[in-house]
Design a protein around this motif. Structure first.
Motif: not given
Length: 712
Positions: A241-265
């Motif tokens: 879903l995050v990948y889709g948001m990057v493609q559709v909305f141009g969302l900026t995803v960094s390694d920090m935000s991806s790492s925190v998302m993993t921990v949150l999940i």
């Protein structure tokens, strides 16, 4: 608890028969179950199989769209951000700015200098460069020589360029000569190399810790696999879903935000699973059919879990108001992770558990008609102690939290570039040599960009600015011209900060913009402070409103919100006591206060929701304040403790990463969660609720539910 309609003489036989039937037949196939009971769990699992098949195609693509360039973390409106964007549009685009550092303890030899000339010429031939070629500079003691090189972005990614340059230099190095590659480009390349190794390490470590804690919690060889597998499905779905948001909305995803998302999940998802499974286990002792028991469990914990997830999502989405790119991008990424966890834990997990039936709890199968006292006696005694001495308990816990919060005054200042990593890479080693060899001036340029027609006047203004040791005009393009200013003060010092401020004032009349690595850190710190002043009240308001909607009260949400603010302050205070004296960190990431607040308030309030929601249920049923407090602690204390340990452990995984920023954030949040779980939620909040009595639920008032008088 006995089933309705049983007789004393038949209780044991009925219980045994029901247990055996439930354990030996698949869920949903027992006597009296409808076709919906057989089909619904399979339909839910089938739907998730489709989701997993689709998400599996896109989840792996997320790594390819992550951005960790400086501009991806910078404030959107800051001058340094505008400078970085203008540089991208100039001839050659952005550059990987390197500083080749040649150092020999006994002094450089003629062979060393010849090697430096030869290597520099080879690099300039092998890679396209940008800007005016800078002359090499030697230290006064003759020990160190530096050669600045700006490699065009067309040469490749910074981490690839830096690695290739280091390999070239190592292959042609005279014996005894130290050659390090430093500069902003090398620091960026080292950071990217570290981030590239984070995803796999973080995922494996987090999954391993969660698995271990689930095994210890359930003491079952099978049950722990179910929530862990469901969390994995949620993680894959969130990545897609995050990948889709990057493609559709141009969302900026960094390694920090991806790492925190993993921990949150993993953290939040496992917490939801613990709460649901605990309630399901209780319902299995009261209800013979797993399908019906799961429905009762979902009805019981559903409001609390939904509100819990909503508070986290609302808190994270408040980050959209932040001006710092790294904070603003983290909001929707983390929110997607929480939504996927909630969806998986309230649909897929129940379906799997129902189909597996009671046998999934083996060897501690919850038999129908029995009662479990496991772990509840401890919290019943704690509850009895708290309601018996509420004033003393409230005073002691408040003093403890307040005393820890005093440590905030010991927090270190802003994190310097050289202190970013827990173990110094080559770029940091190069910077240390530069600081020693050139103490009289900085070797890190401040970049000024001005409209080309004002370049001459701006150059004079830059050169005449107090604190500037030298200045040189660089490349032009897109109507802009670069000016490199070298300050007299060392990087990350008060003198350099003052010089940057003076440069901005001196070039304002020429429409100049001041950027560069040091300016980026200054802009990041000031914007983080501004974001905290804006986002923190938004988070508090969002959490308070959601709690008020769930608890139908104004006092209880206020109590929980104030308690969580105290936990946040105490957690930062603990950080102030250990960051420098214990861990040896010389700085703190400027975004830590805001991000830790969002996570601790939004995640920590979960446990308050679980506790107060159960307390409200008891109050509505006619229990008095003391009785409702004891029952709520007895019924939720064990699962809250387990959930708190799991959530703290998942955030502690961040402390294993080689970045000071991640270590600090992981430790502060983990310590805050533990403090909330075992002090605030166990003692402070129950004591305060006991003293408030019925006023806890103000303005609502509960009329005790009186059971009807049976007919004669």
């Amino acid at each position: 608890m006995r089933a309705t309609g049983t007789t004393p003489g038949a209780t044991a036989g009925t219980t045994t028969a029901s247990t055996d039937a439930s354990a030996s037949t698949p869920a949903g196939t027992g006597t009296g179950t409808g076709s919906a009971r057989r089909r619904l769990p399979w339909a839910v699992i089938g739907l998730w199989i489709v989701v997993l098949a689709v998400s599996g195609v896109f989840a792996g693509k997320l790594n390819g769209v992550k951005h960790d360039d400086g501009i991806d973390y910078l404030p959107a409106s800051a001058q340094s951000t505008q400078v970085a964007r203008i540089q991208k549009e100039m001839s050659g685009g952005s550059a990987t700015d390197l500083v080749l550092v040649y150092d020999r303890v006994g002094g450089l030899t003629a062979a060393d200098r010849a090697a430096a000339d030869r290597q520099t010429a080879a690099l300039e031939k092998a890679y396209p460069t940008v800007g005016t070629k800078a002359a090499p500079a030697a230290s006064k003691d003759g020990r160190t020589l530096i050669v600045p090189v700006s490699v065009a972005e067309s040469a490749g990614k910074p981490e690839d360029v830096v690695k290739a340059v280091r390999d070239r230099l190592a292959a042609d190095r005279p014996a005894g000569l130290t050659i390090d590659v430093g500069g902003p480009g090398a620091a960026q390349g080292d950071a990217k190399e570290v981030f590239a190794s984070i995803d796999g390490t973080l995922l494996i470590s987090t999954a391993g810790i969660v698995a271990l804690l689930l095994i210890l919690t359930y003491r079952s060889p099978f049950l722990w696999l179910v929530p862990l597998a469901v969390v994995g499905v949620a993680a894959g779905t969130a990545m897609a879903l995050v990948y889709g948001m990057v493609q559709v909305f141009g969302l900026t995803v960094s390694d920090m935000s991806s790492s925190v998302m993993t921990v949150l999940i993993f953290g939040a998802g496992t917490d939801y699973a613990l709460l649901l499974i605990a309630r399901y286990r209780d319902e299995l002792r009261r209800i013979p059919e797993p399908y019906d028991a799961m429905r009762a469990a979902l009805r019981g914990v559903g409001p609390a879990v939904l509100t819990s997830a909503a508070t986290v999502v609302a808190g994270l989405l408040c980050l959209l108001a932040a001006d710092l790119n790294s904070s603003r991008g983290l909001g929707p990424v983390g929110a997607v992770g929480i939504v996927c966890s909630l969806a998986a834990m309230t649909t897929l997990l129940p379906a799997v558990l129902v189909l597996l039936g009671r046998r999934v709890f083996w060897p501690l199968i919850p038999a129908y008609g029995t009662q479990s006292r496991a772990g509840r006696g401890v919290y019943r005694r704690i509850g009895t102690f708290v309601v018996g001495r509420p004033v003393a308990v409230l005073a002691a816990s408040t003093v403890a939290v307040g005393a820890l919060a005093l440590g905030i005054g010991n927090l270190p200042g802003a994190l310097h570039q050289d202190d970013t990593f827990t173990s110094a890479p080559e770029s940091v080693a190069a910077d240390h040599i530069l600081h020693r060899a050139f103490p009289e001036r900085s070797t890190q340029a401040i970049t000024v960009v001005v409209p080309t027609e004002r370049a001459a006047a701006a150059k004079a203004a830059v050169s005449g600015t107090p604190g500037v040791a030298s200045a040189a005009t660089g490349r032009s393009g897109g109507g802009w011209t670069e000016i490199s200013a070298y300050p007299a003060a060392a990087p990350d010092t008060a003198g350099e900060k003052d010089t940057i401020a003076r440069l901005r004032a001196a070039t304002a009349a020429d429409h100049g913009l001041v950027g560069g690595t040091s300016a980026q850190r200054i802009d990041t710190a000031s914007t983080s402070s501004r974001d905290a002043r804006l986002v923190i009240p938004l988070v508090l308001a969002a959490v308070f409103l959601l709690l008020a909607a769930l608890l139908r009260s104004l006092v209880a949400p206020l109590l929980l919100t104030v308690a969580m603010v105290g936990v946040w302050a105490a957690a930062l205070g603990i950080g102030g006591l250990i960051f420098g004296p214990v861990l040896g960190f010389h700085g703190m990431d400027p975004g830590l206060p805001l991000l830790s607040f969002v996570f601790l308030v939004a995640l920590g309030v979960d446990y308050g929701i679980f506790l107060m929601h159960r307390m409200r249920e008891e109050a509505r049923g006619g229990a008095g304040p003391r009785r409702s407090t004891v029952v709520a602690l007895e019924s939720t204390g064990g699962v809250i403790a387990s959930a708190g340990i799991v959530l703290a452990a998942t955030f502690t995984v961040l402390a294993s990463l080689p970045l000071v920023m991640m270590v600090e954030m992981g430790l502060v949040i983990a310590l805050g969660v533990l403090l909330d779980t075992f002090v605030v939620r166990t003692f402070l909040v129950p004591a305060a609720a006991t003293l408030l009595g019925a006023r806890t639920w103000s303005p609502a008032s509960f009329t005790p539910r009186v059971p009807p008088i049976p007919a004669p």
